[in-house]
Design an enzyme around this catalytic site. Structure first.
Site, PDB file in Angstrom:
ATOM      1  N   GLU A   1       0.766   1.119 -75.387  1.00 32.36           N
ATOM      2  CA  GLU A   1       2.132   0.953 -74.905  1.00 32.36           C
ATOM      3  C   GLU A   1       2.124   0.394 -73.482  1.00 32.36           C
ATOM      4  O   GLU A   1       1.339   0.869 -72.643  1.00 32.36           O
ATOM      5  CB  GLU A   1       2.882   2.285 -74.923  1.00 32.36           C
ATOM      6  CG  GLU A   1       4.363   2.135 -74.634  1.00 32.36           C
ATOM      7  CD  GLU A   1       5.114   3.461 -74.589  1.00 32.36           C
ATOM      8  OE1 GLU A   1       6.255   3.516 -75.048  1.00 32.36           O
ATOM      9  OE2 GLU A   1       4.541   4.446 -74.075  1.00 32.36           O
TER      10      GLU A   1
ATOM     11  N   ALA B   1       0.722  10.872 -70.430  1.00 32.43           N
ATOM     12  CA  ALA B   1       0.434  11.173 -71.839  1.00 32.43           C
ATOM     13  C   ALA B   1       1.001  10.031 -72.666  1.00 32.43           C
ATOM     14  O   ALA B   1       1.789   9.220 -72.177  1.00 32.43           O
ATOM     15  CB  ALA B   1       1.052  12.512 -72.251  1.00 32.43           C
ATOM     16  N   MET B   2       0.597   9.970 -73.938  1.00 29.49           N
ATOM     17  CA  MET B   2       1.047   8.899 -74.822  1.00 29.49           C
ATOM     18  C   MET B   2       1.246   9.450 -76.222  1.00 29.49           C
ATOM     19  O   MET B   2       0.407  10.173 -76.742  1.00 29.49           O
ATOM     20  CB  MET B   2       0.016   7.758 -74.832  1.00 29.49           C
ATOM     21  CG  MET B   2       0.377   6.625 -75.780  1.00 29.49           C
ATOM     22  SD  MET B   2       1.955   5.859 -75.336  1.00 29.49           S
ATOM     23  CE  MET B   2       2.435   5.161 -76.911  1.00 29.49           C
ATOM     24  N   GLU B   3       2.368   9.044 -76.851  1.00 31.96           N
ATOM     25  CA  GLU B   3       2.844   9.655 -78.089  1.00 31.96           C
ATOM     26  C   GLU B   3       2.335   9.010 -79.360  1.00 31.96           C
ATOM     27  O   GLU B   3       2.986   9.087 -80.401  1.00 31.96           O
ATOM     28  CB  GLU B   3       4.375   9.625 -78.109  1.00 31.96           C
ATOM     29  CG  GLU B   3       5.003   8.224 -78.199  1.00 31.96           C
ATOM     30  CD  GLU B   3       5.332   7.595 -76.869  1.00 31.96           C
ATOM     31  OE1 GLU B   3       6.144   6.660 -76.838  1.00 31.96           O
ATOM     32  OE2 GLU B   3       4.765   8.036 -75.848  1.00 31.96           O
ATOM     33  N   ASN B   4       1.172   8.353 -79.344  1.00 27.12           N
ATOM     34  CA  ASN B   4       0.659   7.724 -80.559  1.00 27.12           C
ATOM     35  C   ASN B   4       0.902   8.630 -81.767  1.00 27.12           C
ATOM     36  O   ASN B   4       0.628   9.822 -81.728  1.00 27.12           O
ATOM     37  CB  ASN B   4      -0.842   7.464 -80.436  1.00 27.12           C
ATOM     38  CG  ASN B   4      -1.220   6.835 -79.117  1.00 27.12           C
ATOM     39  OD1 ASN B   4      -0.739   5.787 -78.756  1.00 27.12           O
ATOM     40  ND2 ASN B   4      -2.085   7.520 -78.383  1.00 27.12           N
TER      41      ASN B   4
ATOM     42  N   HIS C   1       7.345  16.915 -74.762  1.00 28.62           N
ATOM     43  CA  HIS C   1       7.794  15.526 -74.624  1.00 28.62           C
ATOM     44  C   HIS C   1       7.132  14.635 -75.671  1.00 28.62           C
ATOM     45  O   HIS C   1       7.814  13.887 -76.393  1.00 28.62           O
ATOM     46  CB  HIS C   1       7.449  15.036 -73.213  1.00 28.62           C
ATOM     47  CG  HIS C   1       7.945  13.667 -72.895  1.00 28.62           C
ATOM     48  ND1 HIS C   1       9.053  13.438 -72.111  1.00 28.62           N
ATOM     49  CD2 HIS C   1       7.484  12.435 -73.245  1.00 28.62           C
ATOM     50  CE1 HIS C   1       9.258  12.147 -71.992  1.00 28.62           C
ATOM     51  NE2 HIS C   1       8.311  11.505 -72.677  1.00 28.62           N
ATOM     52  N   GLU C   2       5.811  14.720 -75.786  1.00 32.18           N
ATOM     53  CA  GLU C   2       5.098  13.826 -76.713  1.00 32.18           C
ATOM     54  C   GLU C   2       5.399  14.166 -78.171  1.00 32.18           C
ATOM     55  O   GLU C   2       5.469  13.271 -79.023  1.00 32.18           O
ATOM     56  CB  GLU C   2       3.592  13.883 -76.444  1.00 32.18           C
ATOM     57  CG  GLU C   2       3.185  13.561 -75.015  1.00 32.18           C
ATOM     58  CD  GLU C   2       3.836  12.298 -74.483  1.00 32.18           C
ATOM     59  OE1 GLU C   2       3.962  11.304 -75.234  1.00 32.18           O
ATOM     60  OE2 GLU C   2       4.224  12.294 -73.293  1.00 32.18           O
TER      61      GLU C   2
ATOM     62  N   HIS D   1       8.684  12.733 -79.219  1.00 27.90           N
ATOM     63  CA  HIS D   1       8.551  11.298 -79.516  1.00 27.90           C
ATOM     64  C   HIS D   1       8.184  11.033 -80.979  1.00 27.90           C
ATOM     65  O   HIS D   1       8.426   9.927 -81.467  1.00 27.90           O
ATOM     66  CB  HIS D   1       7.464  10.682 -78.639  1.00 27.90           C
ATOM     67  CG  HIS D   1       7.960  10.144 -77.344  1.00 27.90           C
ATOM     68  ND1 HIS D   1       9.037   9.291 -77.239  1.00 27.90           N
ATOM     69  CD2 HIS D   1       7.486  10.313 -76.067  1.00 27.90           C
ATOM     70  CE1 HIS D   1       9.210   8.966 -75.968  1.00 27.90           C
ATOM     71  NE2 HIS D   1       8.289   9.572 -75.237  1.00 27.90           N
TER      72      HIS D   1
ATOM     73  N   GLU E   1      12.526   7.400 -74.232  1.00 26.55           N
ATOM     74  CA  GLU E   1      12.083   8.271 -73.142  1.00 26.55           C
ATOM     75  C   GLU E   1      13.163   9.232 -72.665  1.00 26.55           C
ATOM     76  O   GLU E   1      12.862  10.370 -72.301  1.00 26.55           O
ATOM     77  CB  GLU E   1      11.580   7.416 -71.971  1.00 26.55           C
ATOM     78  CG  GLU E   1      10.379   6.552 -72.312  1.00 26.55           C
ATOM     79  CD  GLU E   1       9.154   7.355 -72.745  1.00 26.55           C
ATOM     80  OE1 GLU E   1       9.163   8.592 -72.600  1.00 26.55           O
ATOM     81  OE2 GLU E   1       8.199   6.736 -73.239  1.00 26.55           O
TER      82      GLU E   1
END
Length: 475
Positions: free
Chosen positions: A160, A295-298, A330-331, A334, A353
């Site tokens: 992202e 962090a990242m929501e893959n 949060h993740e 998503h 977001e």
């Protein structure tokens, strides 16, 4: 899916047609930074093989595409990839295809002089290689040092907003959703994880192992993820039957328990709150030693800084616990807002977001009341108002085009101002009506892409029906 593999099996032999990969001789046939909307990917079959000694990787991707009209060129994204072989698989395709590249737009074009690709389905086959990135974006190299001083290498992804194109050629815009079947080749001393559960591991002739993963649901390229490392994990099933695992470097596995229990609690909460079951059979949370983003929501494999996921009962503070809980909330939010329903384009990033930031407080206040998360929400709104008062501020929905402009959207306006707008809407509509409105939004647009108007329509419809109900139920 069966159609795709039968199609490839039929034509990958004597009918495969090699592409001329001379990228310097031809003018680029497309002059826009956005890809044509008439070429749509349906399925990616992706093989990646990172070498953690040379810090390079090779890959092969076959993309099933649908052409909605005849076209002279197939345009897709590619960045810093050396394409060593390119083919179109099919009995009627021309023998001499060529590739032209636009470095400025991070695009490549597949075409042949005097030939038109006919409307319908085609399969693009591309083989490529590149260095593992050292920028913490794309498919990048990472390292950590053990307590004994040994340096260990790993490779992980951060796509992202516009970095999937640096890992494999693809249609790297959020509206081009497709299914992905991913395979990873590795040495036996490593493991690999990806968005979906591993179906099998096959031993290759050269002693390498190939992990073959189940096919994903329909999703955007920026949510694709794979990690090759020596991470270890602990696991637990949610009440809804989802296998949840937390991965970390072996020496910190004792710090993973809080994140695991928190993720189980929060995923069950979202399942019930949204009235939409989490659609994947598993969800992994990986603590990455070298990780630039928070962090990242893959989808199915969210990634975190170690400080955003690991909790040491003997050393971590109450503030650490609150922060970890909010990041996980949060993740996982998503997985519905952003993954299941995705903004059409990055100008509406706040639909992803702002909602995830808002749901942090909704979910944590209910699942972890002892953390008193509501006390912090008003502070975040004041912070957002302070940023929004600057002349450099922007509306929550702002036109953007190139990758630099897109990256600028990841700010307090999209996150915190977006969350505060949603909180005001909830207060205005009542929590019950607001909840029904966002559930309607999610169910109506599942596996699709949305713009602001879709959210307003869902909330307006719920508000209208609520007012009617109040009118007819009044004495």
């Amino acid at each position: 899916m069966l159609y795709f593999f039968l199609f490839c099996g039929l034509f990958v032999g004597s009918h495969a047609m090699t592409v001329n990969t001379d990228t310097n001789a031809l003018p680029f046939p497309w002059d826009k930074i956005r890809l044509p909307e008439t070429v749509k990917p349906q399925h990616y079959d992706l093989l990646v093989h990172p070498n953690l000694t040379s810090l390079t990787f090779t890959g092969v991707v076959q993309i099933l595409i649908e052409l909605e009209q005849d076209t002279r060129a197939i345009i897709l994204h590619s960045k810093n990839l050396q394409i060593s072989k390119a083919q179109l698989l099919g009995p009627r395709h021309p023998q001499h295809l060529q590739i032209s590249e636009s470095e400025a737009y991070e695009q490549i074009a597949l075409f042949s002089d005097g030939f038109t690709f006919e409307r319908g389905n085609h399969v693009v086959h591309l083989e490529f290689y590149a260095n593992l990135s050292d920028s913490f974006h794309g498919f990048y190299k990472g390292r950590y040092t053990t307590n004994s001083g040994e340096v260990r290498m790993m490779a992980s992804t951060q796509f992202e907003p516009t970095h999937a194109r640096a890992a494999f050629p693809c249609f790297d815009e959020p509206a081009f959703k497709a299914n992905f079947t991913i395979r990873v080749r590795r040495e036996s001393r490593h493991i690999s994880i990806s968005n979906m559960p591993k179906l099998r591991t096959v031993e290759m002739a050269d002693g390498l192992l190939e992990d073959q993963f189940d096919t994903t649901v329909k999703m955007s390229t920026y949510l694709v993820a794979f990690i090759i490392s020596d991470l270890q994990s602990i696991s637990k099933k949610s009440q809804h039957g989802v296998e949840i695992s937390v991965y970390t470097v072996p020496e910190k596995i004792s710090q993973a328990e809080y994140a695991l229990n928190t993720a189980v609690t929060l995923l069950d909460f979202y399942d019930d709150y949204f009235d939409i079951p989490y659609p994947l059979p598993k969800h992994d949370l990986a603590a990455i030693p070298d990780f630039q983003s928070g962090a990242m929501e893959n989808w199915g494999l969210s990634t975190y800084r170690e400080s955003g996921l690991l909790f040491d009962p003997e050393k971590s503070s109450s503030s650490d616990k609150l922060g970890i809980t909010k990041v996980i909330a949060h993740e996982l939010a998503h997985q519905w807002f952003g993954n299941l329903v995705t903004m059409q384009w990055w100008n509406d990033l706040w639909l992803n977001e702002g909602f995830a930031k808002f749901m942090e407080y909704v979910s944590v206040s209910i699942t972890h009341p002892e953390l008193q998360v509501d006390d912090y929400f008003l502070e975040k709104c004041f912070t957002a108002m302070s940023v929004d008062s600057l002349t450099s501020s922007h509306p929550v929905s702002t036109p953007v085009e190139n990758p630099a402009e897109i990256s600028e959207m990841f700010d307090d306006v999209s996150y915190r101002k977006g969350a505060c707008i949603l909180n005001m809407l909830r207060d205005f509509l009542t929590p019950e009506a607001f909840k029904y409105g966002i559930i309607h939004y999610l169910k109506t647009h599942s596996y699709q892409n949305t713009v602001n108007a879709h959210l307003w329509e869902s909330l307006t419809n719920v508000s209208y029906h609520s007012r009617l109900l109040c009118m007819f139920s009044s004495p």
